[in-house]
Design a protein around this motif. Structure first.
Motif, short mmCIF file in Angstrom:
data_model
loop_
_atom_site.label_atom_id
_atom_site.label_comp_id
_atom_site.label_asym_id
_atom_site.label_seq_id
_atom_site.Cartn_x
_atom_site.Cartn_y
_atom_site.Cartn_z
N LYS A 41 32.57 28.74 52.09
CA LYS A 41 31.64 29.27 53.16
C LYS A 41 31.52 30.76 53.24
O LYS A 41 30.34 31.19 53.17
CB LYS A 41 32.33 28.61 54.44
N GLN A 42 32.55 31.48 53.10
CA GLN A 42 32.43 33.07 53.13
C GLN A 42 31.60 33.54 51.74
O GLN A 42 30.65 34.52 51.72
CB GLN A 42 33.63 33.66 53.22
N PHE A 43 31.92 32.52 50.66
CA PHE A 43 31.34 32.99 49.32
C PHE A 43 29.75 32.96 49.49
O PHE A 43 28.94 33.82 49.07
CB PHE A 43 31.65 32.02 48.41
N LYS A 44 29.35 31.74 50.11
CA LYS A 44 27.75 31.53 50.24
C LYS A 44 27.18 32.69 51.02
O LYS A 44 26.27 33.01 50.80
CB LYS A 44 27.58 30.40 50.87
N THR A 45 27.84 33.06 52.11
CA THR A 45 27.18 34.00 52.99
C THR A 45 27.09 35.47 52.30
O THR A 45 26.27 36.19 52.28
CB THR A 45 27.77 34.34 54.45
N TRP A 46 28.09 35.74 51.76
CA TRP A 46 28.46 37.06 50.76
C TRP A 46 27.15 36.94 49.58
O TRP A 46 26.71 37.98 49.44
CB TRP A 46 29.77 36.94 50.24
N GLU A 47 27.16 35.74 48.97
CA GLU A 47 26.23 35.82 47.99
C GLU A 47 24.94 36.01 48.16
O GLU A 47 24.16 36.67 47.50
CB GLU A 47 26.35 34.32 47.15
N HIS A 51 25.60 43.12 49.71
CA HIS A 51 26.71 43.49 49.03
C HIS A 51 26.67 42.79 47.68
O HIS A 51 27.75 43.45 46.80
CB HIS A 51 28.01 43.34 49.99
N ALA A 52 26.31 41.45 47.58
CA ALA A 52 26.35 41.07 46.25
C ALA A 52 25.63 41.68 45.22
O ALA A 52 25.73 41.30 43.88
CB ALA A 52 26.14 39.56 46.41
N LYS A 53 24.73 42.30 45.45
CA LYS A 53 23.76 42.98 44.84
C LYS A 53 23.67 44.49 44.48
O LYS A 53 22.70 44.96 43.90
CB LYS A 53 22.32 42.70 45.12
N THR A 54 24.83 44.98 45.23
CA THR A 54 24.88 46.33 45.04
C THR A 54 24.87 47.21 43.57
O THR A 54 24.41 48.19 43.25
CB THR A 54 26.04 47.06 45.64
#
Ligand code: HEC
Ligand code: HEC
Ligand code: HEC
Ligand code: HEC
Length: 138
Positions: A41-47, A51-54
């Protein structure tokens, strides 16, 4: 035989001692692929977050510049290698190797829930974007 038993006893006592002393400060960075296994669940919101693309914000030699990598990657080591491209889980929650291995009841004590300060990277009065643009003009 006695010697072997004695050595085994010393070893067991030694490892209990070590287990007690373990804290998150001794942990290593694992990378987001490991966290994802238990925290989809947390992975999906992060993805889907910036922040996933910095890492993708960096251009040319900037991808080797430790002064950029320290905030645009996760788990940067002194030799310039890192664990994840981008600002992943452990940039905010700290290194997770001991948390991952721990028994369920010990997991919470081996990870930082309230993140390591956002202000390590963010300063509302500094636009990193503008700084990067100015640096690139030179
Ligand atoms: C093997 C499964 C597993 C893996 C892998 C794992 N976790 Fe967890 N994590 C858990 C469980 C289970 C809990 C809930 C513990 C509890 O509520 O007592 C948890 C809780 C958390 C919490 C909340 C702690 C709290 O105080 O509420 C954070 C933050 C967290 N994990 C981050 C991570 C990060 C970052 C990674 C990757 C380095 C990771 N986890 C890898 C199983 C895992
Ligand atoms: C202290 C942490 C930190 C360092 C060091 C850092 N950055 Fe950043 N960077 C950020 C943050 C936080 C943002 C987003 C907020 C902002 O623009 O201020 C950002 C944003 C950016 C952006 C804009 C991205 C976008 O999608 O708009 C670029 C480009 C950038 N940084 C490049 C660099 C370069 C090049 C370096 C090395 C010379 C660098 N940064 C060093 C934290 C940092
Ligand atoms: C930019 C910082 C940041 C990043 C990156 C980040 N988190 Fe979090 N995380 C937070 C914050 C803030 C909370 C909320 C803490 C609270 O309310 O106590 C949180 C809460 C959590 C929790 C507790 C349960 C919940 O959903 O509130 C888990 C588990 C967790 N994060 C796992 C992860 C994993 C896994 C990743 C990577 C896929 C990740 N986080 C990436 C900042 C971050
Ligand atoms: C390890 C460094 C780091 C940490 C810690 C960090 N961030 Fe970031 N954050 C960045 C970078 C770099 C960007 C720029 C992403 C881009 O635009 O490419 C960013 C982007 C953002 C954005 C999007 C900004 C925009 O212009 O759209 C928000 C919102 C944000 N961060 C909030 C937070 C919060 C809240 C925390 C703490 C829970 C936090 N960040 C912790 C490095 C970090």
């Amino acid at each position: 035989m006695k010697k072997v038993l004695l050595l085994a006893a010393v070893f067991v006592v030694g490892s209990i001692g070590m287990a007690r002393a373990e804290s998150q400060a001794d942990a290593e960075f694992l990378g987001v692929a490991k966290c994802k296994m238990c925290h989809m669940k947390q992975f999906k919101t992060w993805e889907n977050s910036k922040h996933a693309k910095t890492f993708e914000a960096l251009q040319g030699d900037e991808v080797k510049n430790p002064d950029c990598l320290k905030c645009h990657t996760t788990g940067l080591k002194a030799d310039g290698t890192f664990v994840d491209k981008g600002t992943s889980c452990e940039a905010c929650h700290g290194a997770g190797s001991l948390h991952m291995k721990a028994k369920k009841e010990d997991k919470k004590s081996l990870i930082t829930r309230k993140p390591i300060s956002c202000a390590n990277c963010h300063n509302p009065h500094i636009s990193r974007k503008m700084m990067a643009e100015e640096m690139r003009k030179k």
